[in-house]
Motif scaffolding. Sequence first.
Motif, PDB file in Angstrom:
ATOM      1  N   LEU A 196       0.814  -1.217   0.000  1.00 57.11           N
ATOM      2  CA  LEU A 196       0.000   0.000   0.000  1.00 57.11           C
ATOM      3  C   LEU A 196       0.846   1.266   0.000  1.00 57.11           C
ATOM      4  CD1 LEU A 196      -2.781  -1.024   2.564  1.00 57.11           C
ATOM      5  CD2 LEU A 196      -3.086  -0.657   0.107  1.00 57.11           C
ATOM      6  N   GLY A 197       2.170   1.101  -0.002  1.00 61.64           N
ATOM      7  CA  GLY A 197       3.058   2.257   0.006  1.00 61.64           C
ATOM      8  C   GLY A 197       3.215   2.871   1.377  1.00 61.64           C
ATOM      9  N   VAL A 198       3.043   2.075   2.414  1.00 63.35           N
ATOM     10  CA  VAL A 198       3.121   2.541   3.800  1.00 63.35           C
ATOM     11  C   VAL A 198       4.295   1.841   4.482  1.00 63.35           C
ATOM     12  CG1 VAL A 198       1.896   2.704   6.000  1.00 63.35           C
ATOM     13  CG2 VAL A 198       0.622   2.878   3.860  1.00 63.35           C
ATOM     14  N   ALA A 199       5.024   2.562   5.290  1.00 61.20           N
ATOM     15  CA  ALA A 199       6.135   1.962   6.029  1.00 61.20           C
ATOM     16  C   ALA A 199       5.604   0.886   6.970  1.00 61.20           C
ATOM     17  CB  ALA A 199       6.887   3.032   6.822  1.00 61.20           C
ATOM     18  N   PRO A 200       6.223  -0.288   7.009  1.00 57.22           N
ATOM     19  CA  PRO A 200       5.744  -1.362   7.882  1.00 57.22           C
ATOM     20  C   PRO A 200       5.623  -0.948   9.347  1.00 57.22           C
ATOM     21  CG  PRO A 200       7.327  -2.241   6.325  1.00 57.22           C
ATOM     22  CD  PRO A 200       7.334  -0.740   6.151  1.00 57.22           C
ATOM     23  N   GLU A 201       6.500  -0.043   9.803  1.00 58.44           N
ATOM     24  CA  GLU A 201       6.428   0.366  11.212  1.00 58.44           C
ATOM     25  C   GLU A 201       5.149   1.158  11.510  1.00 58.44           C
ATOM     26  OE1 GLU A 201       9.713   2.939   9.204  1.00 58.44           O
ATOM     27  OE2 GLU A 201       9.031   0.839   9.211  1.00 58.44           O
ATOM     28  N   VAL A 202       4.552   1.762  10.484  1.00 56.93           N
ATOM     29  CA  VAL A 202       3.274   2.454  10.686  1.00 56.93           C
ATOM     30  C   VAL A 202       2.189   1.439  11.042  1.00 56.93           C
ATOM     31  CG1 VAL A 202       1.449   3.788   9.557  1.00 56.93           C
ATOM     32  CG2 VAL A 202       3.852   4.389   9.182  1.00 56.93           C
ATOM     33  N   PHE A 203       2.128   0.350  10.309  1.00 55.91           N
ATOM     34  CA  PHE A 203       1.148  -0.699  10.598  1.00 55.91           C
ATOM     35  C   PHE A 203       1.461  -1.382  11.926  1.00 55.91           C
ATOM     36  CE2 PHE A 203      -0.898   0.063   6.777  1.00 55.91           C
ATOM     37  CZ  PHE A 203      -1.878  -0.878   6.487  1.00 55.91           C
ATOM     38  N   GLU A 204       2.742  -1.525  12.225  1.00 58.60           N
ATOM     39  CA  GLU A 204       3.114  -2.134  13.500  1.00 58.60           C
ATOM     40  C   GLU A 204       2.568  -1.300  14.663  1.00 58.60           C
ATOM     41  OE1 GLU A 204       4.520  -4.945  16.007  1.00 58.60           O
ATOM     42  OE2 GLU A 204       4.613  -5.059  13.820  1.00 58.60           O
ATOM     43  N   GLN A 205       2.581   0.007  14.523  1.00 58.70           N
ATOM     44  CA  GLN A 205       2.051   0.887  15.565  1.00 58.70           C
ATOM     45  C   GLN A 205       0.524   0.835  15.601  1.00 58.70           C
ATOM     46  OE1 GLN A 205       3.710   2.352  17.886  1.00 58.70           O
ATOM     47  NE2 GLN A 205       1.994   3.429  18.838  1.00 58.70           N
ATOM     48  N   ASN A 283      -8.149   3.276   2.157  1.00 61.86           N
ATOM     49  CA  ASN A 283      -8.995   4.192   1.378  1.00 61.86           C
ATOM     50  C   ASN A 283      -9.763   3.454   0.293  1.00 61.86           C
ATOM     51  OD1 ASN A 283      -9.980   6.871   1.047  1.00 61.86           O
ATOM     52  ND2 ASN A 283      -8.641   7.167  -0.734  1.00 61.86           N
ATOM     53  N   GLY A 284     -10.050   2.160   0.546  1.00 64.14           N
ATOM     54  CA  GLY A 284     -10.847   1.385  -0.384  1.00 64.14           C
ATOM     55  C   GLY A 284     -10.051   0.660  -1.458  1.00 64.14           C
ATOM     56  N   ILE A 285      -8.711   0.782  -1.427  1.00 69.17           N
ATOM     57  CA  ILE A 285      -7.906   0.007  -2.383  1.00 69.17           C
ATOM     58  C   ILE A 285      -8.143  -1.478  -2.134  1.00 69.17           C
ATOM     59  CG2 ILE A 285      -5.550  -0.607  -3.047  1.00 69.17           C
ATOM     60  CD1 ILE A 285      -4.748   2.273  -2.490  1.00 69.17           C
ATOM     61  N   TYR A 286      -8.157  -1.861  -0.860  1.00 68.10           N
ATOM     62  CA  TYR A 286      -8.575  -3.197  -0.461  1.00 68.10           C
ATOM     63  C   TYR A 286      -9.942  -3.067   0.198  1.00 68.10           C
ATOM     64  CZ  TYR A 286      -3.541  -4.341  -0.743  1.00 68.10           C
ATOM     65  OH  TYR A 286      -2.251  -4.510  -1.159  1.00 68.10           O
ATOM     66  N   LYS A 287     -10.851  -3.961  -0.109  1.00 61.98           N
ATOM     67  CA  LYS A 287     -12.190  -3.881   0.462  1.00 61.98           C
ATOM     68  C   LYS A 287     -12.500  -5.139   1.270  1.00 61.98           C
ATOM     69  CE  LYS A 287     -14.352  -0.700  -2.798  1.00 61.98           C
ATOM     70  NZ  LYS A 287     -13.100  -0.230  -3.399  1.00 61.98           N
ATOM     71  N   SER A 288     -13.225  -4.938   2.356  1.00 58.74           N
ATOM     72  CA  SER A 288     -13.764  -6.096   3.064  1.00 58.74           C
ATOM     73  C   SER A 288     -14.895  -6.660   2.207  1.00 58.74           C
ATOM     74  CB  SER A 288     -14.279  -5.705   4.449  1.00 58.74           C
ATOM     75  OG  SER A 288     -15.312  -4.735   4.353  1.00 58.74           O
ATOM     76  N   ILE A 289     -15.232  -7.893   2.438  1.00 56.37           N
ATOM     77  CA  ILE A 289     -16.214  -8.542   1.572  1.00 56.37           C
ATOM     78  C   ILE A 289     -17.219  -9.313   2.425  1.00 56.37           C
ATOM     79  CG2 ILE A 289     -14.827 -10.635   1.259  1.00 56.37           C
ATOM     80  CD1 ILE A 289     -15.788 -10.721  -1.645  1.00 56.37           C
ATOM     81  N   GLU A 321      -0.638   8.459   3.680  1.00 56.99           N
ATOM     82  CA  GLU A 321       0.312   7.922   2.707  1.00 56.99           C
ATOM     83  C   GLU A 321      -0.402   7.225   1.550  1.00 56.99           C
ATOM     84  OE1 GLU A 321       2.145   6.882   6.815  1.00 56.99           O
ATOM     85  OE2 GLU A 321       0.172   7.341   5.970  1.00 56.99           O
ATOM     86  N   VAL A 322      -1.578   6.671   1.832  1.00 51.25           N
ATOM     87  CA  VAL A 322      -2.337   5.980   0.795  1.00 51.25           C
ATOM     88  C   VAL A 322      -3.130   6.968  -0.049  1.00 51.25           C
ATOM     89  CG1 VAL A 322      -4.129   4.265   0.341  1.00 51.25           C
ATOM     90  CG2 VAL A 322      -2.500   3.891   2.206  1.00 51.25           C
ATOM     91  N   VAL A 323      -3.734   7.937   0.615  1.00 46.97           N
ATOM     92  CA  VAL A 323      -4.581   8.912  -0.093  1.00 46.97           C
ATOM     93  C   VAL A 323      -3.747   9.807  -1.004  1.00 46.97           C
ATOM     94  CG1 VAL A 323      -6.221  10.808   0.165  1.00 46.97           C
ATOM     95  CG2 VAL A 323      -6.266   8.888   1.773  1.00 46.97           C
ATOM     96  N   GLY A 324      -2.615  10.304  -0.463  1.00 46.89           N
ATOM     97  CA  GLY A 324      -1.775  11.212  -1.250  1.00 46.89           C
ATOM     98  C   GLY A 324      -2.573  12.426  -1.708  1.00 46.89           C
ATOM     99  N   ASP A 325      -2.524  12.718  -2.998  1.00 50.74           N
ATOM    100  CA  ASP A 325      -3.282  13.842  -3.572  1.00 50.74           C
ATOM    101  C   ASP A 325      -4.622  13.378  -4.139  1.00 50.74           C
ATOM    102  OD1 ASP A 325      -1.201  15.617  -3.024  1.00 50.74           O
ATOM    103  OD2 ASP A 325      -0.187  15.132  -4.913  1.00 50.74           O
ATOM    104  N   GLY A 326      -4.974  12.113  -3.877  1.00 48.11           N
ATOM    105  CA  GLY A 326      -6.208  11.574  -4.418  1.00 48.11           C
ATOM    106  C   GLY A 326      -7.432  11.913  -3.586  1.00 48.11           C
TER     107      GLY A 326
END
Length: 358
Positions: A196-205, A283-289, A321-326
Amino acid sequence: MAKSVVHSQCGGYTLSVPNVQSLATSLDKSIQIPERYVRPEANADPIARTNEIELPVIDLAKLIDPEFSKEEAAKLHRTCQEWSFFQLVNHGVPEELIEGLKANTVEFFNKPLKEKMVYKQDNSGSVQGYGQTFVLSEEQKLDWSDMFYVTTRPVALRNMKFWPTSPSTFRDNMDRYSLELTKLASCLWQYIATNLGVAPEVFEQLFKDHPQGLRFNYYPPCPEADKVIGISPHSDATGFSLLLQINDVQGLQIRKDGEWIAVSALPNALIVNLGDITEVLSNGIYKSIEHRGMTNTQHPRISLVAFHGPDNSLMLRPLPEVVGDGKLNYGSMSYQEFMKAVFNKKLEGKSVIEKLKL
Protein backbone atom coordinates in the motif's frame (compact mmCIF):
# COMPACT_ATOMS: atom_id res chain seq x y z
CA MET A 1 -37.46 -11.31 28.75
CA ALA A 2 -34.25 -13.15 27.92
CA LYS A 3 -31.18 -12.21 29.89
CA SER A 4 -28.77 -9.90 28.05
CA VAL A 5 -25.00 -10.05 27.87
CA VAL A 6 -23.45 -6.60 27.75
CA HIS A 7 -20.22 -5.89 25.85
CA SER A 8 -18.65 -3.08 27.85
CA GLN A 9 -15.87 -2.48 25.34
CA CYS A 10 -18.26 -2.41 22.39
CA GLY A 11 -21.39 -0.92 23.93
CA GLY A 12 -23.63 -3.72 22.67
CA TYR A 13 -25.60 -6.63 24.04
CA THR A 14 -26.94 -9.99 22.95
CA LEU A 15 -30.01 -11.82 24.14
CA SER A 16 -29.77 -15.40 25.30
CA VAL A 17 -31.38 -17.81 22.84
CA PRO A 18 -31.78 -21.61 22.70
CA ASN A 19 -28.73 -23.75 22.08
CA VAL A 20 -28.85 -24.67 18.40
CA GLN A 21 -26.79 -27.85 18.70
CA SER A 22 -29.26 -29.25 21.23
CA LEU A 23 -32.20 -28.07 19.13
CA ALA A 24 -30.79 -29.79 16.06
CA THR A 25 -30.52 -33.15 17.82
CA SER A 26 -34.22 -33.01 18.67
CA LEU A 27 -35.34 -32.52 15.07
CA ASP A 28 -35.96 -35.06 12.35
CA LYS A 29 -37.38 -34.81 8.86
CA SER A 30 -40.94 -34.93 10.16
CA ILE A 31 -40.50 -31.88 12.41
CA GLN A 32 -40.37 -28.37 11.03
CA ILE A 33 -37.65 -26.06 12.25
CA PRO A 34 -38.82 -23.19 14.48
CA GLU A 35 -39.98 -20.13 12.56
CA ARG A 36 -37.28 -17.85 13.99
CA TYR A 37 -34.65 -19.86 12.11
CA VAL A 38 -36.43 -19.82 8.74
CA ARG A 39 -34.54 -17.43 6.46
CA PRO A 40 -36.28 -16.75 3.12
CA GLU A 41 -33.21 -14.81 1.97
CA ALA A 42 -31.08 -17.98 2.15
CA ASN A 43 -31.82 -18.65 -1.52
CA ALA A 44 -33.08 -15.23 -2.58
CA ASP A 45 -29.73 -14.01 -3.89
CA PRO A 46 -28.21 -15.72 -6.93
CA ILE A 47 -25.54 -18.34 -6.36
CA ALA A 48 -22.97 -17.96 -9.09
CA ARG A 49 -21.34 -21.33 -8.66
CA THR A 50 -22.87 -24.24 -6.79
CA ASN A 51 -19.62 -26.17 -7.12
CA GLU A 52 -17.06 -25.11 -4.54
CA ILE A 53 -14.07 -23.15 -5.82
CA GLU A 54 -10.61 -22.69 -4.44
CA LEU A 55 -9.69 -19.14 -3.52
CA PRO A 56 -6.40 -17.65 -4.74
CA VAL A 57 -3.45 -19.16 -2.90
CA ILE A 58 -0.59 -17.16 -1.36
CA ASP A 59 2.54 -19.07 -0.39
CA LEU A 60 4.15 -17.52 2.70
CA ALA A 61 7.38 -19.44 2.09
CA LYS A 62 7.70 -17.68 -1.27
CA LEU A 63 6.65 -14.35 0.21
CA ILE A 64 9.59 -14.34 2.64
CA ASP A 65 12.09 -15.89 0.24
CA PRO A 66 14.19 -13.12 -1.43
CA GLU A 67 14.22 -15.09 -4.68
CA PHE A 68 10.43 -15.18 -5.02
CA SER A 69 9.25 -12.40 -2.68
CA LYS A 70 8.71 -9.65 -5.28
CA GLU A 71 6.55 -11.86 -7.49
CA GLU A 72 4.55 -13.30 -4.58
CA ALA A 73 4.05 -9.85 -3.02
CA ALA A 74 2.66 -8.59 -6.32
CA LYS A 75 0.32 -11.58 -6.39
CA LEU A 76 -0.73 -10.76 -2.83
CA HIS A 77 -1.52 -7.18 -3.84
CA ARG A 78 -3.65 -8.25 -6.81
CA THR A 79 -5.47 -10.82 -4.70
CA CYS A 80 -6.25 -8.30 -1.96
CA GLN A 81 -7.61 -5.90 -4.56
CA GLU A 82 -9.66 -8.41 -6.53
CA TRP A 83 -10.79 -10.93 -3.91
CA SER A 84 -10.14 -9.72 -0.32
CA PHE A 85 -10.04 -13.43 0.54
CA PHE A 86 -7.15 -15.81 -0.05
CA GLN A 87 -5.74 -19.07 1.22
CA LEU A 88 -2.36 -18.97 2.93
CA VAL A 89 -0.20 -22.08 2.60
CA ASN A 90 3.24 -22.88 4.01
CA HIS A 91 2.29 -20.53 6.84
CA GLY A 92 4.58 -22.16 9.38
CA VAL A 93 2.00 -23.03 12.02
CA PRO A 94 3.05 -26.54 13.15
CA GLU A 95 0.81 -29.27 11.79
CA GLU A 96 0.81 -31.11 15.11
CA LEU A 97 -0.53 -27.96 16.79
CA ILE A 98 -3.28 -27.57 14.20
CA GLU A 99 -4.30 -31.21 14.48
CA GLY A 100 -4.28 -31.02 18.28
CA LEU A 101 -6.44 -27.90 18.29
CA LYS A 102 -8.83 -29.47 15.81
CA ALA A 103 -9.25 -32.51 18.05
CA ASN A 104 -9.74 -30.29 21.11
CA THR A 105 -12.44 -28.28 19.34
CA VAL A 106 -14.38 -31.33 18.19
CA GLU A 107 -14.18 -32.85 21.67
CA PHE A 108 -15.38 -29.61 23.28
CA PHE A 109 -18.45 -29.28 21.06
CA ASN A 110 -19.26 -32.98 21.51
CA LYS A 111 -19.49 -32.58 25.28
CA PRO A 112 -22.93 -32.59 26.94
CA LEU A 113 -24.57 -29.15 26.98
CA LYS A 114 -24.28 -28.96 30.77
CA GLU A 115 -20.49 -29.18 30.55
CA LYS A 116 -20.24 -26.57 27.81
CA MET A 117 -22.52 -24.20 29.71
CA VAL A 118 -19.90 -23.98 32.45
CA TYR A 119 -18.27 -21.54 30.02
CA LYS A 120 -21.43 -19.71 28.97
CA GLN A 121 -21.45 -15.98 28.39
CA ASP A 122 -22.45 -14.04 31.47
CA ASN A 123 -23.52 -10.48 32.26
CA SER A 124 -20.02 -9.31 33.21
CA GLY A 125 -19.73 -7.11 30.14
CA SER A 126 -17.87 -9.44 27.81
CA VAL A 127 -18.58 -11.24 24.56
CA GLN A 128 -16.36 -14.06 25.79
CA GLY A 129 -17.78 -17.50 26.45
CA TYR A 130 -20.14 -20.06 24.95
CA GLY A 131 -23.38 -18.87 23.34
CA GLN A 132 -24.36 -16.52 20.51
CA THR A 133 -23.79 -12.91 19.50
CA PHE A 134 -25.63 -10.10 17.69
CA VAL A 135 -29.10 -11.12 18.93
CA LEU A 136 -30.76 -7.79 19.72
CA SER A 137 -34.50 -8.47 19.85
CA GLU A 138 -37.02 -11.18 20.64
CA GLU A 139 -38.34 -11.01 17.05
CA GLN A 140 -35.00 -11.18 15.26
CA LYS A 141 -34.35 -14.10 12.91
CA LEU A 142 -31.66 -16.39 14.28
CA ASP A 143 -28.56 -18.05 12.88
CA TRP A 144 -28.25 -21.83 12.84
CA SER A 145 -25.05 -21.98 14.90
CA ASP A 146 -23.46 -21.77 18.32
CA MET A 147 -20.12 -20.20 19.09
CA PHE A 148 -17.41 -20.12 21.73
CA TYR A 149 -15.24 -16.99 21.95
CA VAL A 150 -12.15 -16.06 23.96
CA THR A 151 -9.91 -13.00 23.93
CA THR A 152 -6.34 -14.17 23.48
CA ARG A 153 -4.30 -10.96 22.98
CA PRO A 154 -3.23 -8.81 24.70
CA VAL A 155 -2.58 -11.51 27.28
CA ALA A 156 -3.60 -9.13 30.09
CA LEU A 157 -7.18 -9.14 28.76
CA ARG A 158 -7.60 -12.90 28.94
CA ASN A 159 -10.32 -14.13 31.27
CA MET A 160 -9.24 -17.64 32.15
CA LYS A 161 -12.63 -18.64 33.54
CA PHE A 162 -13.74 -18.98 29.92
CA TRP A 163 -10.77 -21.17 28.94
CA PRO A 164 -11.85 -24.82 29.18
CA THR A 165 -9.79 -27.16 31.33
CA SER A 166 -11.08 -30.14 29.35
CA PRO A 167 -9.78 -31.40 26.99
CA SER A 168 -6.62 -31.17 29.08
CA THR A 169 -4.52 -29.80 26.20
CA PHE A 170 -7.09 -27.23 25.02
CA ARG A 171 -5.73 -24.25 26.96
CA ASP A 172 -2.14 -24.90 25.99
CA ASN A 173 -3.02 -25.40 22.34
CA MET A 174 -5.07 -22.18 22.26
CA ASP A 175 -2.17 -20.30 23.82
CA ARG A 176 0.36 -21.75 21.36
CA TYR A 177 -1.94 -21.17 18.38
CA SER A 178 -2.52 -17.57 19.50
CA LEU A 179 1.22 -16.92 19.58
CA GLU A 180 1.83 -18.54 16.19
CA LEU A 181 -0.91 -16.45 14.58
CA THR A 182 0.39 -13.28 16.23
CA LYS A 183 3.77 -13.84 14.58
CA LEU A 184 2.05 -14.66 11.31
CA ALA A 185 -0.13 -11.54 11.48
CA SER A 186 2.91 -9.34 12.10
CA CYS A 187 4.56 -10.81 9.01
CA LEU A 188 1.49 -10.32 6.80
CA TRP A 189 1.02 -6.73 7.93
CA GLN A 190 4.53 -5.91 6.73
CA TYR A 191 3.76 -7.02 3.19
CA ILE A 192 0.29 -5.49 3.17
CA ALA A 193 1.73 -2.17 4.35
CA THR A 194 4.51 -2.21 1.75
CA ASN A 195 2.04 -3.03 -1.02
CA LEU A 196 0.00 0.00 0.00
CA GLY A 197 3.06 2.26 0.01
CA VAL A 198 3.12 2.54 3.80
CA ALA A 199 6.14 1.96 6.03
CA PRO A 200 5.74 -1.36 7.88
CA GLU A 201 6.43 0.37 11.21
CA VAL A 202 3.27 2.45 10.69
CA PHE A 203 1.15 -0.70 10.60
CA GLU A 204 3.11 -2.13 13.50
CA GLN A 205 2.05 0.89 15.57
CA LEU A 206 -1.57 0.74 14.37
CA PHE A 207 -1.82 -2.91 15.37
CA LYS A 208 0.46 -2.78 18.42
CA ASP A 209 -0.04 -5.49 21.03
CA HIS A 210 -1.78 -7.44 18.24
CA PRO A 211 -5.35 -7.54 19.65
CA GLN A 212 -6.71 -10.99 18.87
CA GLY A 213 -9.72 -13.15 19.65
CA LEU A 214 -10.62 -16.73 18.76
CA ARG A 215 -14.15 -17.65 17.75
CA PHE A 216 -15.00 -21.35 17.48
CA ASN A 217 -18.13 -21.92 15.34
CA TYR A 218 -20.40 -24.96 15.35
CA TYR A 219 -23.02 -25.25 12.59
CA PRO A 220 -25.25 -28.26 13.31
CA PRO A 221 -26.83 -30.20 10.44
CA CYS A 222 -30.40 -29.18 9.71
CA PRO A 223 -33.14 -31.30 8.10
CA GLU A 224 -34.18 -28.20 6.11
CA ALA A 225 -30.72 -26.82 5.47
CA ASP A 226 -31.89 -24.80 2.46
CA LYS A 227 -34.10 -22.70 4.75
CA VAL A 228 -31.49 -21.65 7.35
CA ILE A 229 -28.27 -19.65 7.46
CA GLY A 230 -25.40 -20.72 9.68
CA ILE A 231 -24.16 -17.17 10.15
CA SER A 232 -25.69 -14.10 8.53
CA PRO A 233 -23.97 -12.21 5.70
CA HIS A 234 -21.46 -9.76 7.10
CA SER A 235 -18.00 -8.33 6.73
CA ASP A 236 -15.56 -8.60 9.63
CA ALA A 237 -15.07 -5.48 11.74
CA THR A 238 -11.34 -6.10 12.10
CA GLY A 239 -8.00 -5.77 10.32
CA PHE A 240 -8.07 -9.28 8.98
CA SER A 241 -9.28 -12.69 10.08
CA LEU A 242 -7.61 -16.07 9.77
CA LEU A 243 -10.04 -18.96 9.33
CA LEU A 244 -9.15 -22.58 9.96
CA GLN A 245 -11.57 -25.28 8.80
CA ILE A 246 -11.77 -27.73 11.74
CA ASN A 247 -13.48 -30.58 9.91
CA ASP A 248 -13.81 -31.39 6.21
CA VAL A 249 -17.35 -30.02 5.88
CA GLN A 250 -17.41 -26.88 3.74
CA GLY A 251 -19.95 -24.08 4.05
CA LEU A 252 -18.20 -20.74 3.57
CA GLN A 253 -19.70 -18.55 0.86
CA ILE A 254 -18.44 -15.13 -0.26
CA ARG A 255 -20.36 -12.47 -2.17
CA LYS A 256 -18.45 -11.51 -5.30
CA ASP A 257 -19.86 -9.42 -8.14
CA GLY A 258 -23.31 -9.60 -6.55
CA GLU A 259 -23.43 -13.40 -6.39
CA TRP A 260 -22.64 -15.99 -3.74
CA ILE A 261 -19.69 -18.27 -4.39
CA ALA A 262 -19.12 -21.44 -2.37
CA VAL A 263 -15.53 -21.77 -1.20
CA SER A 264 -13.51 -24.93 -0.74
CA ALA A 265 -10.75 -24.76 1.87
CA LEU A 266 -7.46 -26.53 1.26
CA PRO A 267 -6.48 -28.90 4.10
CA ASN A 268 -4.84 -26.95 6.94
CA ALA A 269 -4.59 -23.77 4.88
CA LEU A 270 -5.54 -20.54 6.63
CA ILE A 271 -8.17 -18.48 4.84
CA VAL A 272 -7.30 -14.81 5.17
CA ASN A 273 -10.19 -12.37 5.08
CA LEU A 274 -9.51 -8.63 4.94
CA GLY A 275 -11.78 -6.67 7.28
CA ASP A 276 -13.46 -3.28 7.51
CA ILE A 277 -10.50 -1.65 9.27
CA THR A 278 -8.19 -2.50 6.38
CA GLU A 279 -10.74 -1.18 3.88
CA VAL A 280 -10.81 2.21 5.57
CA LEU A 281 -7.06 2.43 6.19
CA SER A 282 -6.41 1.60 2.52
CA ASN A 283 -8.99 4.19 1.38
CA GLY A 284 -10.85 1.38 -0.38
CA ILE A 285 -7.91 0.01 -2.38
CA TYR A 286 -8.58 -3.20 -0.46
CA LYS A 287 -12.19 -3.88 0.46
CA SER A 288 -13.76 -6.10 3.06
CA ILE A 289 -16.21 -8.54 1.57
CA GLU A 290 -19.50 -10.03 2.69
CA HIS A 291 -19.48 -13.69 3.55
CA ARG A 292 -21.79 -16.15 5.27
CA GLY A 293 -21.74 -19.65 6.71
CA MET A 294 -24.13 -22.30 5.42
CA THR A 295 -24.99 -25.72 6.77
CA ASN A 296 -26.22 -29.04 5.36
CA THR A 297 -28.58 -31.88 6.21
CA GLN A 298 -26.04 -34.53 7.21
CA HIS A 299 -22.97 -33.25 8.99
CA PRO A 300 -21.94 -30.40 11.31
CA ARG A 301 -19.51 -27.78 10.08
CA ILE A 302 -16.89 -26.58 12.57
CA SER A 303 -14.52 -23.67 12.02
CA LEU A 304 -12.16 -21.45 13.99
CA VAL A 305 -11.73 -17.76 13.19
CA ALA A 306 -8.93 -15.64 14.65
CA PHE A 307 -9.72 -11.92 14.52
CA HIS A 308 -6.80 -9.48 14.39
CA GLY A 309 -7.77 -5.91 15.17
CA PRO A 310 -6.07 -2.57 15.73
CA ASP A 311 -5.06 -0.85 18.91
CA ASN A 312 -8.12 0.29 20.85
CA SER A 313 -7.05 3.94 20.63
CA LEU A 314 -7.04 4.00 16.82
CA MET A 315 -8.76 6.86 15.05
CA LEU A 316 -10.16 5.03 12.05
CA ARG A 317 -9.57 6.92 8.79
CA PRO A 318 -7.66 6.46 5.54
CA LEU A 319 -3.90 6.70 5.89
CA PRO A 320 -2.47 9.93 4.40
CA GLU A 321 0.31 7.92 2.71
CA VAL A 322 -2.34 5.98 0.80
CA VAL A 323 -4.58 8.91 -0.09
CA GLY A 324 -1.77 11.21 -1.25
CA ASP A 325 -3.28 13.84 -3.57
CA GLY A 326 -6.21 11.57 -4.42
CA LYS A 327 -9.81 11.56 -3.29
CA LEU A 328 -10.62 10.79 0.33
CA ASN A 329 -13.25 8.03 0.22
CA TYR A 330 -14.02 7.59 3.92
CA GLY A 331 -14.63 9.81 6.91
CA SER A 332 -13.16 9.23 10.36
CA MET A 333 -14.45 7.60 13.53
CA SER A 334 -12.77 6.33 16.65
CA TYR A 335 -12.31 2.57 16.66
CA GLN A 336 -14.26 2.36 19.91
CA GLU A 337 -17.23 4.17 18.36
CA PHE A 338 -17.00 2.00 15.29
CA MET A 339 -17.17 -1.16 17.40
CA LYS A 340 -20.09 0.21 19.39
CA ALA A 341 -21.94 0.71 16.12
CA VAL A 342 -21.08 -2.84 15.05
CA PHE A 343 -22.28 -4.50 18.24
CA ASN A 344 -25.42 -2.40 18.48
CA LYS A 345 -26.69 -3.89 15.23
CA LYS A 346 -27.50 -7.38 14.08
CA LEU A 347 -25.18 -8.83 11.45
CA GLU A 348 -26.25 -7.05 8.29
CA GLY A 349 -23.80 -7.00 5.42
CA LYS A 350 -21.50 -3.96 5.43
CA SER A 351 -24.06 -1.59 6.89
CA VAL A 352 -21.74 0.04 9.42
CA ILE A 353 -18.78 0.71 7.14
CA GLU A 354 -21.12 2.07 4.45
CA LYS A 355 -21.88 4.99 6.77
CA LEU A 356 -18.22 6.01 6.73
CA LYS A 357 -18.12 6.39 2.97
CA LEU A 358 -17.97 9.94 1.63
